[in-house]
Design a protein around this motif. Structure first.
Motif, PDB file in Angstrom:
ATOM      1  N   TYR A 132      29.356   8.769  47.231  1.00 20.03           N
ATOM      2  CA  TYR A 132      29.596   8.402  48.622  1.00 20.03           C
ATOM      3  C   TYR A 132      28.255   8.010  49.237  1.00 20.03           C
ATOM      4  N   LEU A 133      28.075   6.729  49.529  1.00 19.97           N
ATOM      5  CA  LEU A 133      26.883   6.249  50.223  1.00 19.97           C
ATOM      6  C   LEU A 133      27.287   5.856  51.630  1.00 19.97           C
ATOM      7  N   PHE A 134      26.546   6.308  52.656  1.00 14.27           N
ATOM      8  CA  PHE A 134      27.004   6.076  54.014  1.00 14.27           C
ATOM      9  C   PHE A 134      25.848   6.092  55.003  1.00 14.27           C
ATOM     10  N   ASP A 135      26.061   5.414  56.114  1.00 10.22           N
ATOM     11  CA  ASP A 135      25.188   5.507  57.275  1.00 10.22           C
ATOM     12  C   ASP A 135      25.791   6.506  58.251  1.00 10.22           C
ATOM     13  N   ASP A 136      25.006   7.388  58.782  1.00  7.65           N
ATOM     14  CA  ASP A 136      25.397   8.316  59.849  1.00  7.65           C
ATOM     15  C   ASP A 136      26.378   9.387  59.398  1.00  7.65           C
ATOM     16  N   MET A 137      27.650   9.023  59.115  1.00 15.35           N
ATOM     17  CA  MET A 137      28.646  10.056  58.822  1.00 15.35           C
ATOM     18  C   MET A 137      29.742   9.507  57.930  1.00 15.35           C
ATOM     19  N   THR A 138      30.438  10.444  57.243  1.00 19.36           N
ATOM     20  CA  THR A 138      31.589  10.074  56.429  1.00 19.36           C
ATOM     21  C   THR A 138      32.430  11.311  56.174  1.00 19.36           C
ATOM     22  N   TYR A 139      33.732  11.120  55.937  1.00 17.51           N
ATOM     23  CA  TYR A 139      34.611  12.205  55.518  1.00 17.51           C
ATOM     24  C   TYR A 139      34.745  12.174  53.991  1.00 17.51           C
ATOM     25  N   VAL A 140      34.716  13.375  53.384  1.00 16.50           N
ATOM     26  CA  VAL A 140      34.834  13.522  51.933  1.00 16.50           C
ATOM     27  C   VAL A 140      35.867  14.609  51.645  1.00 16.50           C
ATOM     28  N   PHE A 141      36.793  14.320  50.727  1.00 18.14           N
ATOM     29  CA  PHE A 141      37.787  15.322  50.351  1.00 18.14           C
ATOM     30  C   PHE A 141      37.376  15.943  49.023  1.00 18.14           C
ATOM     31  N   LEU A 142      37.292  17.282  49.006  1.00 19.84           N
ATOM     32  CA  LEU A 142      36.867  18.013  47.817  1.00 19.84           C
ATOM     33  C   LEU A 142      38.019  18.843  47.275  1.00 19.84           C
ATOM     34  N   GLN A 143      38.246  18.718  45.977  1.00 18.68           N
ATOM     35  CA  GLN A 143      39.324  19.449  45.320  1.00 18.68           C
ATOM     36  C   GLN A 143      38.750  20.591  44.476  1.00 18.68           C
ATOM     37  N   GLU A 144      39.621  21.525  44.135  1.00 19.04           N
ATOM     38  CA  GLU A 144      39.247  22.671  43.309  1.00 19.04           C
ATOM     39  C   GLU A 144      38.600  22.187  42.007  1.00 19.04           C
ATOM     40  N   GLY A 145      37.427  22.737  41.696  1.00 18.91           N
ATOM     41  CA  GLY A 145      36.736  22.403  40.456  1.00 18.91           C
ATOM     42  C   GLY A 145      35.732  21.271  40.573  1.00 18.91           C
ATOM     43  N   ASN A 146      35.760  20.515  41.674  1.00 23.34           N
ATOM     44  CA  ASN A 146      34.756  19.459  41.877  1.00 23.34           C
ATOM     45  C   ASN A 146      33.350  20.056  41.913  1.00 23.34           C
ATOM     46  N   ILE A 147      32.408  19.306  41.379  1.00 22.52           N
ATOM     47  CA  ILE A 147      30.995  19.673  41.489  1.00 22.52           C
ATOM     48  C   ILE A 147      30.351  18.702  42.473  1.00 22.52           C
ATOM     49  N   VAL A 148      29.758  19.253  43.533  1.00 26.14           N
ATOM     50  CA  VAL A 148      29.236  18.445  44.635  1.00 26.14           C
ATOM     51  C   VAL A 148      27.723  18.601  44.710  1.00 26.14           C
ATOM     52  N   THR A 149      27.031  17.452  44.785  1.00 24.60           N
ATOM     53  CA  THR A 149      25.573  17.470  44.872  1.00 24.60           C
ATOM     54  C   THR A 149      25.128  16.562  46.010  1.00 24.60           C
ATOM     55  N   PHE A 150      24.194  17.039  46.832  1.00 22.14           N
ATOM     56  CA  PHE A 150      23.590  16.178  47.865  1.00 22.14           C
ATOM     57  C   PHE A 150      22.197  16.688  48.210  1.00 22.14           C
ATOM     58  N   GLY A 151      21.353  15.764  48.709  1.00 26.47           N
ATOM     59  CA  GLY A 151      19.944  16.054  48.942  1.00 26.47           C
ATOM     60  C   GLY A 151      19.666  16.647  50.312  1.00 26.47           C
ATOM     61  N   ASP A 152      18.375  16.828  50.600  1.00 29.51           N
ATOM     62  CA  ASP A 152      17.969  17.544  51.812  1.00 29.51           C
ATOM     63  C   ASP A 152      18.076  16.697  53.079  1.00 29.51           C
ATOM     64  N   LYS A 153      18.469  15.420  52.973  1.00 26.61           N
ATOM     65  CA  LYS A 153      18.668  14.579  54.154  1.00 26.61           C
ATOM     66  C   LYS A 153      20.142  14.523  54.564  1.00 26.61           C
ATOM     67  N   THR A 154      20.993  15.258  53.837  1.00 24.60           N
ATOM     68  CA  THR A 154      22.427  15.243  54.099  1.00 24.60           C
ATOM     69  C   THR A 154      22.935  16.664  54.322  1.00 24.60           C
ATOM     70  N   GLU A 155      23.884  16.801  55.249  1.00 24.41           N
ATOM     71  CA  GLU A 155      24.532  18.083  55.505  1.00 24.41           C
ATOM     72  C   GLU A 155      26.043  17.873  55.564  1.00 24.41           C
ATOM     73  N   MET A 156      26.803  18.948  55.289  1.00 28.38           N
ATOM     74  CA  MET A 156      28.258  18.838  55.368  1.00 28.38           C
ATOM     75  C   MET A 156      28.861  20.107  55.963  1.00 28.38           C
ATOM     76  N   ALA A 157      30.062  19.934  56.532  1.00 31.37           N
ATOM     77  CA  ALA A 157      30.786  21.065  57.118  1.00 31.37           C
ATOM     78  C   ALA A 157      32.272  20.801  56.993  1.00 31.37           C
ATOM     79  N   LEU A 158      33.063  21.865  56.903  1.00 28.17           N
ATOM     80  CA  LEU A 158      34.514  21.706  56.859  1.00 28.17           C
ATOM     81  C   LEU A 158      34.999  20.980  58.109  1.00 28.17           C
TER      82      LEU A 158
END
Length: 379
Positions: A132-158
């Motif tokens: 997922y490459l994006f400017d500003d913001m994006t919605y992401v759906f995560l399923q059971e067992g997914n492995i999620v990686t992101f760097g220190d310039k990105t944050e996420m919340a439910l």
């Protein structure tokens, strides 16, 4: 006497050469006129066919939309940055163990680069990775067992812990991310680019699947998705859609001064009337400088390929129109022109014309959409 014979032979030779060369152009097999480079443009000039100055003439009130979008982006990011809830910081997480499954809002904290979230899935078919490459913001759906990686310039919340504030400009959905059915209704929208270097605009869902991708403007339908992400575009409900206008053709040929329909996606009977149209290549380096005063020109020769494709695309209207694509050949100076027509079964045929190809839209085509790509339609 010998001089006269030499002149006679020279004249005959010249006539033969002209006939041969004319025959080469006239008798070139149609399929050879559409031979694309395998490297899709590498080593050849790539022409964008976009002129930012035309948007103001095509779309009523374009720069007002553009300015409001800039303000709305700032307000949305200000809201996210001031939110005092719990943001998940950079790292690598397994969904169901480290974080909960569900819909997440992600924000980019670095204005100099794009945010990135990498989602990996293991299945019987093997590993799958979605970026997922994006400017500003994006919605992401995560399923059971997914492995999620992101760097220190990105944050996420439910996403279920808050909702983004409504737009200050009622009815228009500006750049950003929206929950379907809560922050944006399902339905058909007019999609307008707010990116003025190439005119691209992109709409994806929470799975990073492309829902809409057009140049300048077009139409898109939001259906059974959890969320949509607007990149370089805004969405306008059809009852608020601006008028789409033809523009004055600036070319230096017989069509100069005519009102023509240039690149964009049009709805037949609404944006473009039924009738007959000549179709003509408009291939040139993109113009993003609003102060540029010259006509963008039309390249006398270009290498036909994926990146220099000229013609019409039917998109979701293919079944109603009976064709998927109509591609123009690149023989701009030839008196004999061809259209390569691909039908809904991917069968290809060629139509020959003396002069510019002509296409027709009839009453049965009303309501369908066609996308004009690096071309103009001349009534």
């Amino acid at each position: 006497m010998q001089g006269k014979e030499n002149k006679y032979l020279l004249s005959i030779t010249c006539i033969i050469i002209v006939i041969l060369f004319s025959g080469c152009t006239r008798n070139t097999p149609p399929e050879e006129r559409f031979t694309h480079s395998e490297d899709r443009g590498d080593g050849y000039d790539i022409y964008g066919g976009f002129d930012a100055r035309e948007l103001e003439a095509q779309v009523e009130g374009y720069w007002n939309y553009f300015d409001k979008n800039e303000k709305e982006k700032e307000l949305k990011m200000s809201f996210l940055n001031k939110w005092d809830g719990q943001w998940i910081q950079s790292g690598k997480y397994t969904v169901g163990r480290d974080i909960k499954k569900g819909l997440y809002i992600c924000k980019d904290d670095d204005v100099t680069s794009m945010g990135e979230v990498i989602v990996e899935t293991e299945s019987k078919e093997g590993a799958k990775k979605v970026n997922y490459l994006f400017d500003d913001m994006t919605y992401v759906f995560l399923q059971e067992g997914n492995i999620v990686t992101f760097g220190d310039k990105t944050e996420m919340a439910l996403a279920n812990v808050f909702s983004l504030p409504p737009s200050n400009y009622d009815g228009i959905y500006y750049e950003g991310a929206y929950k379907v059915g809560e922050e944006i209704p399902k339905g058909e929208y007019f999609m307008l680019s707010v990116e003025v270097s190439e005119g691209t605009c992109l709409l994806t869902n929470e799975k990073n699947e492309v829902i809409g991708l057009v140049n300048r403007f077009g139409y898109v339908t939001i259906g059974g998705d959890l969320a949509v992400n607007l990149e370089n575009c805004i969405l306008i409900p059809l009852d608020l859609k601006p008028d789409i206008q033809p523009i004055v053709y600036q070319g230096e040929d017989a069509d100069k001064g005519k009102m023509v329909y240039t690149a964009g996606m049009y709805k037949i009977g609404d944006d473009i009337p039924v009738g007959n149209y000549s179709i003509k290549n408009e291939v040139y380096k993109s113009v993003s400088d609003l102060s540029y005063e010259g006509y963008h020109g039309n390249e006398s020769y270009y290498y036909p390929g994926y990146w220099n494709w000229c013609g019409l695309q039917a998109g979701s209207s293919a079944d109603q129109l009976g064709w998927k694509e109509m591609e123009l050949d690149s023989y701009l100076k030839s008196n004999i022109r061809f259209l390569k027509v691909t039908d809904t079964e991917d069968m290809v045929s060629y139509k020959r014309f003396d002069g510019l190809p002509v296409i027709s839209f009839t009453k049965k085509d009303i309501g369908n959409t066609i996308e004009v790509v690096r071309s103009i339609l001349i009534p």
